[in-house]
Design a protein around this motif. Structure first.
Motif, mmCIF file in Angstrom:
data_model
loop_
_atom_site.group_PDB
_atom_site.id
_atom_site.type_symbol
_atom_site.label_atom_id
_atom_site.label_comp_id
_atom_site.label_asym_id
_atom_site.label_seq_id
_atom_site.Cartn_x
_atom_site.Cartn_y
_atom_site.Cartn_z
ATOM 1 N N ASN A 39 -6.062 -45.316 -18.733
ATOM 2 C CA ASN A 39 -6.319 -44.185 -19.629
ATOM 3 C C ASN A 39 -7.349 -43.239 -19.043
ATOM 4 O O ASN A 39 -8.255 -43.658 -18.305
ATOM 5 C CB ASN A 39 -6.846 -44.688 -20.980
ATOM 6 N N SER A 166 -0.365 -39.298 -23.001
ATOM 7 C CA SER A 166 -1.552 -39.446 -23.851
ATOM 8 C C SER A 166 -1.965 -38.125 -24.470
ATOM 9 O O SER A 166 -2.346 -38.064 -25.643
ATOM 10 C CB SER A 166 -2.714 -40.034 -23.041
ATOM 11 N N ARG A 242 2.249 -44.160 -21.659
ATOM 12 C CA ARG A 242 0.915 -43.559 -21.555
ATOM 13 C C ARG A 242 0.453 -43.458 -20.105
ATOM 14 O O ARG A 242 -0.211 -42.504 -19.715
ATOM 15 C CB ARG A 242 -0.098 -44.376 -22.356
#
Length: 284
Positions: A39, A166, A242
């Motif tokens: 992330n 994301s 993601r």
């Protein structure tokens, strides 16, 4: 506090100390939050503030946050050498690493008004995620003070869209007005690229719902109910999307465009980009 734009701050060379005073920098560690392989912390900050708090409470084998306070900066990846202020935390407890991989922290309210608003210019000093704040405090320069906490990039135009999954989730969950207005009032052909293997999926949005509604489905499922993407996400989970999916608009069409014309353009792009078979996820 007087607010100023990015160019104005750059011209005046405003130091961080002028807008965010820290009485004893030696009590602080500076957290440089960057991509962790899964992330971008900027996306996490926008998506869920509690999740972002978790990035500051995580403790690995090293006691990175060994001082009383954490001054958090988030890699503002849309712009080079730019960081978003992610708040200040007080470390209440350092749990033994063999017992718990976490610190007990609390946000310091005095800095909340600038959290998510203050953008800072800094060339990252090495790869460490935590450095002594006092060594860098005097050299930090304000790039911009946003009028509101950062909630994602402003709509950039149909021909410049290139966003990760994301960021798409963030835009959908927050119902960003600028993006929603633009994409809900557009038909067109879009591209999903899987950066893990280079495969592509070409899709189209037509009817009365526009691109926004179609992409809203992807944000919720990861696959939009397309056969090959559904198999992929069922095997690997939403986290795969993601990490690897990017979205772009190949061709914008106005809402008055005939649906069959949009579908014809979709077929054209499938042929041009070889998105069927070994190079992509399209089946027809």
């Amino acid at each position: 506090m007087q607010q100023m734009g990015e160019m104005e701050c750059a011209q005046m060379n405003i130091s961080l100390a002028q807008v965010c005073q820290v009485s004893d920098p030696q009590q602080f560690k500076m957290h440089l939050a960057c991509w962790n392989g899964y992330n971008q912390p900027l996306d996490v900050f926008v998506r869920d503030r509690k999740e972002w708090d978790g990035w500051n409470s995580w403790r690995g084998k090293r006691n990175d946050f060994s001082r009383d306070y954490i001054f958090s900066l988030i890699d503002f990846y849309p712009q080079k050498d730019t960081w978003l202020f992610g708040g200040v935390y007080r470390v209440i407890e350092r749990k033994p690493v063999d017992n718990s991989h976490s610190y007990t922290i609390e946000a310091v309210p005095d800095y909340e008004s600038l959290t998510g608003r203050l953008k800072i210019t800094l060339k990252r000093p090495g790869r460490a995620k935590a450095v002594n704040f006092d060594k860098h405090y005097g050299a930090l320069v304000v790039a911009e003070i946003l009028p509101e906490p950062y909630s994602g990039e402003a709509f950039c135009g149909y021909d410049r869209i290139d966003i990760g999954f994301s960021m798409l989730e963030n835009l959908i969950s927050r119902q960003r007005t600028d993006w929603k207005t633009a994409l809900a009032n557009a038909k067109g052909v879009y591209l999903i690229t899987d950066t893990e293997n280079g495969k592509r999926y070409v899709g189209s949005a037509y009817g009365n719902s526009g691109i926004w509604s179609r992409w809203e489905c992807y944000a919720g499922t990861g696959h939009g109910y397309n056969d090959e993407l559904t198999k992929l996400i069922k095997q690997n989970g939403l986290e795969y999307a993601r990490q690897n999916f990017r979205f772009a608009v190949l061709e914008y069409c106005g809402m008055k465009t005939d649906d069959q014309a949009v579908i014809a353009r979709e077929q054209y792009w499938k042929q041009v980009l070889l998105s069927r078979g070994q190079y992509g996820y399209n089946k027809n």
